[in-house]
Design a protein around this motif. Structure first.
Motif, mmCIF file in Angstrom:
data_model
loop_
_atom_site.group_PDB
_atom_site.id
_atom_site.type_symbol
_atom_site.label_atom_id
_atom_site.label_comp_id
_atom_site.label_asym_id
_atom_site.label_seq_id
_atom_site.Cartn_x
_atom_site.Cartn_y
_atom_site.Cartn_z
ATOM 1 N N LEU A 124 0.857 -1.191 0.000
ATOM 2 C CA LEU A 124 0.000 0.000 0.000
ATOM 3 C C LEU A 124 0.888 1.234 0.000
ATOM 4 O O LEU A 124 1.637 1.460 0.956
ATOM 5 C CB LEU A 124 -0.903 -0.010 1.243
ATOM 6 N N THR A 126 1.294 4.871 0.619
ATOM 7 C CA THR A 126 0.500 5.840 1.382
ATOM 8 C C THR A 126 0.865 7.277 1.056
ATOM 9 O O THR A 126 0.027 8.161 1.158
ATOM 10 C CB THR A 126 0.718 5.619 2.891
ATOM 11 N N ASP A 127 2.123 7.521 0.692
ATOM 12 C CA ASP A 127 2.558 8.902 0.478
ATOM 13 C C ASP A 127 3.529 9.012 -0.685
ATOM 14 O O ASP A 127 4.323 8.105 -0.935
ATOM 15 C CB ASP A 127 3.266 9.434 1.735
ATOM 16 N N VAL A 130 7.670 14.260 -1.600
ATOM 17 C CA VAL A 130 7.655 15.535 -2.315
ATOM 18 C C VAL A 130 8.807 16.389 -1.805
ATOM 19 O O VAL A 130 8.916 16.632 -0.605
ATOM 20 C CB VAL A 130 6.319 16.279 -2.087
ATOM 21 N N ARG A 139 6.398 6.344 -0.235
ATOM 22 C CA ARG A 139 6.470 5.612 1.022
ATOM 23 C C ARG A 139 5.262 4.696 1.093
ATOM 24 O O ARG A 139 4.191 5.063 0.594
ATOM 25 C CB ARG A 139 6.373 6.562 2.222
ATOM 26 N N ILE A 141 3.621 0.606 2.788
ATOM 27 C CA ILE A 141 3.690 -0.535 3.691
ATOM 28 C C ILE A 141 3.632 -1.798 2.855
ATOM 29 O O ILE A 141 2.672 -2.014 2.115
ATOM 30 C CB ILE A 141 2.532 -0.510 4.703
ATOM 31 N N MET B 1 0.372 8.757 6.366
ATOM 32 C CA MET B 1 -1.063 8.519 6.356
ATOM 33 C C MET B 1 -1.636 8.868 7.725
ATOM 34 O O MET B 1 -1.065 8.516 8.744
ATOM 35 C CB MET B 1 -1.349 7.049 6.031
ATOM 36 N N GLU B 38 -9.408 6.887 3.912
ATOM 37 C CA GLU B 38 -8.400 5.983 3.354
ATOM 38 C C GLU B 38 -9.011 4.595 3.341
ATOM 39 O O GLU B 38 -9.968 4.318 4.066
ATOM 40 C CB GLU B 38 -7.139 5.965 4.233
ATOM 41 N N ILE B 82 -0.199 21.857 -1.204
ATOM 42 C CA ILE B 82 0.503 20.566 -1.275
ATOM 43 C C ILE B 82 1.271 20.255 0.017
ATOM 44 O O ILE B 82 1.360 19.118 0.446
ATOM 45 C CB ILE B 82 1.439 20.549 -2.502
ATOM 46 N N SER B 86 1.602 16.426 2.042
ATOM 47 C CA SER B 86 2.741 15.518 2.032
ATOM 48 C C SER B 86 3.371 15.493 3.416
ATOM 49 O O SER B 86 3.753 16.522 3.945
ATOM 50 C CB SER B 86 3.760 16.005 1.006
ATOM 51 N N LYS B 87 3.432 14.334 3.994
ATOM 52 C CA LYS B 87 3.979 14.236 5.349
ATOM 53 C C LYS B 87 5.456 13.928 5.249
ATOM 54 O O LYS B 87 5.853 12.809 4.996
ATOM 55 C CB LYS B 87 3.216 13.184 6.118
ATOM 56 N N MET B 88 6.253 14.960 5.412
ATOM 57 C CA MET B 88 7.694 14.794 5.186
ATOM 58 C C MET B 88 8.333 14.162 6.419
ATOM 59 O O MET B 88 7.986 14.475 7.527
ATOM 60 C CB MET B 88 8.340 16.148 4.904
#
Lengths: 401, 88
Positions: A124, A126-127, A130, A139, A141, B1, B38, B82, B86-88
């Motif tokens: 999966l 998920t991200d 960027v 990224r 799982i 997520m 999700e 954006i 986006s979770k950096m």
């Protein structure tokens, strides 16, 4: 951390076709397909119909992936009369298939793997990673473990239900007014003619969309409805499905043996103008590449995946995978498919305004050839002429001319 | 997520999934304008939800119930930026 030339998220028809095309153009590239499902092709969310012309793109489809050969379609007006379009009697002379997607999707992915692509299911994503306006990787799982993978280009072919594409800043999300919500049973005891797919219109069974029977042989069929989303809990797809089964009871043996229940949404418009950004490209149903009138998406996905593959391979060849380097995908897809689909969308906008009585009249006025032309976005003028003859529908003709 | 749940209750605004009815098709996730859903297996809702009811409309089997009684409790989180996504 792994690094690839290309990461493809989603190994359905679009993703697998894209991977295969990239490998055919340049076998030295490393292409990784990730798919969230534990088994490719499962769960099926689809009527599984595909016109034979798609083999121009995929090559011959193996027999094991085909449930039933189909000559054409019967389209039923709300009053039950139908128009039969036998495609084997028309120019080109090719019909279609009802597929077994569980086999077909794996076959498509395997064709890509044979050319050198890699596939990893149960992953999966998920991200997106960027960095300064560039998509640099993903990224996710994989079988319970977190993974990070980087690539020069990430291709998003996740289908409509994924939110991944939105992280790129592209407008991949489906407006609720521009999707149809669907329910489908795979059931036994279908008595409908197995040489045709059957499409039923009518506001009582499928407002805006249609109901369908896609025979898979031996009385097994995909039976479903796609309807406009509604806030009324009495207007769900499931409720219309039951109304449909009742109205067309003559097509079923009445035993209700349901082997599979499927659901989902189909984008019916909102074609994306811009499908690329730095290091990122979106194709297939994720980019709403679906026929807006019949909701067929397999062939559109394959074509759009292949075009994407050409563009990505070309961009990597020039070592320019910026938005600029990938931007040829936009005019290319619009030239090959988009303008046709935009015409089909216009047609859907017109059909949406028809009353049941108008639809009944239309079945009298159209020929089977018209029907096929319309579904391909061609000869809209013919329909406009028919509309001009009816004062109540005249205003709709303008939309088509 | 984001971490998701099957039932969300923010000051009287509710999002509920009926897992008995749900067929895990993802229709709700596809139409959510706020990336508040999700689909790891069943759809899960997170705090980005503004209880707009669009997911419930798209659900083919009426498995989602949304109640919005307290409008002031909802913070509109724009999805256009954006960097918030986006979770950096």
């Amino acid at each position: 951390m792994d690094e690839f030339d290309v990461i493809i998220v989603g190994a359905g028809p679009a993703g697998a076709s894209c991977a295969r095309q990239i490998m055919e153009k340049n076998p030295s590239l490393s292409v990784m397909m990730f798919d969230r499902r534990e088994e490719l092709g499962v769960p099926v969310r689809c009527g599984e119909g595909l016109e034979q012309a798609a083999e121009d793109y995929t090559g011959p489809i193996p027999k094991r992936a085909i449930c039933k050969y189909i000559k054409g379609a019967r389209v039923y007006a709300p009053d039950g009369r139908f128009l039969e379009a036998d495609m084997t009697k028309m120019a080109g002379g090719r019909g279609g298939y009802v597929l077994d997607r569980k086999v077909f999707d794996k076959w498509l992915a395997f064709e890509a793997v044979k050319k050198g692509a890699t596939v990893q299911c149960d992953t999966l994503i998920t991200d997106l990673i960027v960095e300064n306006g560039w998509i640099r990787g993903v990224r996710g799982i994989n079988m319970g473990k977190e993974i990070v993978a980087r690539a020069k280009v990430v291709v998003c072919s996740t289908g409509a239900e994924s939110r991944l594409g939105m992280q790129s800043g592209l407008k991949t999300f489906c407006k609720a007014q521009l999707v149809d919500t669907c329910v489908e049973y795979e059931m036994t005891g279908s008595l409908a003619d197995e040489e045709f797919i059957h499409l039923m219109l009518g506001s009582d069974i499928a407002p805006r969309g249609y109901a369908w029977i896609f025979p898979k042989g031996d009385g097994i069929a995909n039976v479903g409805v796609g309807v406009i989303p509604s806030p009324d809990p009495m207007k769900t797809a499931l409720i219309y499905q039951e109304k449909f089964l009742k109205k067309y009871a003559q097509f079923f043996d009445g035993k209700r043996n349901i082997m599979e229940i499927k659901g989902g949404i189909v984008p019916v418009g909102d074609l994306m103008k811009d499908m690329v950004t730095n290091g990122f490209l979106v194709c297939g149903e994720a980019a709403h590449h679906v026929n807006p009138i019949h909701g067929g998406g397999i062939k559109e996905a394959i074509v759009s995946g292949q075009l994407a593959g050409d563009v990505v391979a070309g961009a990597l060849g020039k070592n320019d995978f910026s938005k600029q380097g990938l931007s040829s995908f936009n005019p290319l897809w619009w030239e090959v498919r988009g303008n046709h689909l935009r015409n089909v969308e216009k047609l859907r906008e017109v059909f949406e305004k028809f009353s049941d009585k108008d639809l009944n009249d239309l079945v009298d006025a159209l020929t089977p050839e018209d029907l096929i032309d319309f579904s391909r976005g061609q000869k809209l003028g013919t329909l406009a002429k028919i509309l001009l003859r009816k004062p109540s529908l005249m205003f709709l003709a303008k939309k088509l001319l | 997520m984001s971490v998701g749940v099957f039932n969300l209750d923010i000051k009287g605004n509710k999002w509920d999934l009926d897992r008995e009815k749900c067929i895990k098709c993802g229709a709700c996730v596809a139409v959510c304008p706020f990336t508040a859903l999700e689909l790891p297996e069943f759809p899960e809702v997170n705090e980005k939800c503004i209880f707009c009811n669009i997911c419930a409309m798209a659900c083919p089997v009426d498995a989602i119930k949304v109640v919005k009684t307290n409008k002031s409790a909802v913070v509109d989180k724009s999805t256009k930026d954006i960097s918030t996504l986006s979770k950096m």
